[in-house]
Design a protein around this motif. Structure first.
Motif, PDB file in Angstrom:
ATOM      1  N   GLU A  30       0.619  -1.242  -0.018  1.00 28.46           N
ATOM      2  CA  GLU A  30       0.026   0.018   0.018  1.00 28.46           C
ATOM      3  C   GLU A  30       0.847   1.170  -0.115  1.00 28.46           C
ATOM      4  OE1 GLU A  30      -3.397   1.878   2.859  1.00 28.46           O
ATOM      5  OE2 GLU A  30      -3.041  -0.399   2.732  1.00 28.46           O
ATOM      6  N   GLY A  31       0.659   2.289  -0.899  1.00 24.79           N
ATOM      7  CA  GLY A  31       1.060   3.370  -0.672  1.00 24.79           C
ATOM      8  C   GLY A  31       2.400   3.726  -1.529  1.00 24.79           C
ATOM      9  N   VAL A  32       2.629   2.661  -2.478  1.00 27.13           N
ATOM     10  CA  VAL A  32       3.911   2.701  -3.259  1.00 27.13           C
ATOM     11  C   VAL A  32       3.999   3.969  -4.246  1.00 27.13           C
ATOM     12  CG1 VAL A  32       5.569   1.621  -4.969  1.00 27.13           C
ATOM     13  CG2 VAL A  32       4.333   0.231  -2.840  1.00 27.13           C
ATOM     14  N   GLN A  33       4.718   4.894  -4.114  1.00 24.88           N
ATOM     15  CA  GLN A  33       4.904   6.048  -5.064  1.00 24.88           C
ATOM     16  C   GLN A  33       5.848   5.904  -6.157  1.00 24.88           C
ATOM     17  OE1 GLN A  33       6.124   8.906  -2.028  1.00 24.88           O
ATOM     18  NE2 GLN A  33       4.313   9.254  -1.285  1.00 24.88           N
ATOM     19  N   SER A  34       6.974   4.968  -5.901  1.00 26.42           N
ATOM     20  CA  SER A  34       7.921   4.752  -7.142  1.00 26.42           C
ATOM     21  C   SER A  34       8.475   3.437  -6.784  1.00 26.42           C
ATOM     22  CB  SER A  34       8.825   5.839  -7.348  1.00 26.42           C
ATOM     23  OG  SER A  34       9.449   6.121  -6.122  1.00 26.42           O
TER      24      SER A  34
END
Length: 85
Positions: free
Chosen positions: A34-38
Motif C-alpha cells: 500500500e502507498g507505493v509512490q515509485s
C-alpha cells in the motif's frame, strides 16, 4: 545481509515486507504494498537498472540475474530482491 546493506543507503521499514507480483509474459513486476509512490531496480553493483513512478515496473529489458528492488512510500523504503530468469 541485504537488510544491512539497504540500511546503509536509506531507512528501511523493518516491519514491512516487499510484496512482489510478477507477470512473466509482459516482463512487468508489480509491488503490491500500500502507498507505493515509485519503484527502483538496482543491480548488485548498486547501479540503477530501471525506475518507474507508481507500483509497476517493466524489467523485460534486464539481463538474467539477481536485482534489488526498492519501493518508495511516504513512510520510507521497503526493499527486497527479484531473480530475473
Amino acid at each position: 545481509t541485504f537488510s544491512q546493506l539497504a540500511a546503509l543507503v536509506v531507512t528501511v521499514l523493518s516491519v514491512a515486507k516487499l510484496l512482489i507480483l510478477s507477470n512473466r509474459s509482459a516482463g512487468v513486476v508489480t509491488v503490491d504494498n500500500e502507498g507505493v509512490q515509485s519503484v527502483v531496480v538496482y543491480g548488485l553493483d548498486g547501479a540503477v537498472k530501471a525506475s518507474a513512478n507508481g507500483n509497476a515496473i517493466n524489467v523485460s529489458n534486464l539481463a538474467k540475474g539477481i536485482y534489488i528492488v526498492k519501493a518508495y512510500t511516504a513512510e520510507g523504503v521497503i526493499a527486497g530482491s527479484i531473480i530475473k530468469k
